[in-house]
Design a protein around this motif. Structure first.
Motif, PDB file in Angstrom:
ATOM      1  N   GLU A  24       6.180  11.797 -19.679  1.00 50.66           N
ATOM      2  CA  GLU A  24       6.652  10.979 -18.564  1.00 50.66           C
ATOM      3  C   GLU A  24       5.732  11.180 -17.365  1.00 50.66           C
ATOM      4  N   PRO A  25       5.607  10.158 -16.510  1.00 49.04           N
ATOM      5  CA  PRO A  25       4.778  10.302 -15.305  1.00 49.04           C
ATOM      6  C   PRO A  25       5.348  11.366 -14.368  1.00 49.04           C
ATOM      7  N   LEU A  26       4.485  11.890 -13.520  1.00 48.00           N
ATOM      8  CA  LEU A  26       4.949  12.834 -12.514  1.00 48.00           C
ATOM      9  C   LEU A  26       4.536  12.341 -11.134  1.00 48.00           C
ATOM     10  N   ASP A  27       5.288  12.769 -10.159  1.00 46.69           N
ATOM     11  CA  ASP A  27       5.042  12.432  -8.765  1.00 46.69           C
ATOM     12  C   ASP A  27       5.343  13.702  -7.988  1.00 46.69           C
ATOM     13  N   MET A  28       4.346  14.236  -7.284  1.00 47.04           N
ATOM     14  CA  MET A  28       4.582  15.503  -6.597  1.00 47.04           C
ATOM     15  C   MET A  28       3.820  15.581  -5.284  1.00 47.04           C
ATOM     16  N   LEU A  29       4.351  16.402  -4.413  1.00 44.33           N
ATOM     17  CA  LEU A  29       3.748  16.694  -3.123  1.00 44.33           C
ATOM     18  C   LEU A  29       3.415  18.174  -3.137  1.00 44.33           C
ATOM     19  N   TRP A  30       2.140  18.504  -2.874  1.00 45.51           N
ATOM     20  CA  TRP A  30       1.709  19.891  -2.957  1.00 45.51           C
ATOM     21  C   TRP A  30       0.564  20.156  -2.021  1.00 45.51           C
ATOM     22  N   ARG A  31       0.271  21.437  -1.792  1.00 41.46           N
ATOM     23  CA  ARG A  31      -0.791  21.837  -0.873  1.00 41.46           C
ATOM     24  C   ARG A  31      -1.947  22.449  -1.656  1.00 41.46           C
ATOM     25  N   ILE A  32      -3.154  22.030  -1.278  1.00 40.99           N
ATOM     26  CA  ILE A  32      -4.366  22.545  -1.906  1.00 40.99           C
ATOM     27  C   ILE A  32      -5.292  23.036  -0.797  1.00 40.99           C
ATOM     28  N   ALA A  33      -5.925  24.185  -1.041  1.00 37.19           N
ATOM     29  CA  ALA A  33      -6.840  24.779  -0.060  1.00 37.19           C
ATOM     30  C   ALA A  33      -8.225  24.154  -0.172  1.00 37.19           C
ATOM     31  N   ASP A  34      -8.853  23.931   0.982  1.00 38.98           N
ATOM     32  CA  ASP A  34     -10.249  23.501   0.977  1.00 38.98           C
ATOM     33  C   ASP A  34     -11.132  24.741   0.901  1.00 38.98           C
TER      34      ASP A  34
END
Length: 55
Positions: A24-34
């Protein structure tokens, strides 16, 4: 996963695993470091791609 914010890692892994298992598709909000260690929010939508092999 080292670039993912520590507070998001467990949740992100679970969401990705559930999406893959259920195909199934996913939809998420997350933080990634530069590269400087600053975190930015990302909204991601993806769909698992399963390559079926036929013999």
């Amino acid at each position: 996963m080292s670039a993912v914010h520590p507070d998001d890692r467990e949740r992100i892994f679970a969401v990705q695993q559930t999406s893959t298992d259920s195909i199934e598709p996913l939809d998420m909000l997350w933080r990634i470091a530069d590269r400087n260690g600053n975190y930015r929010w990302f909204h991601t939508h993806s769909e698992p791609f399963i390559a079926w092999c036929q013999s």
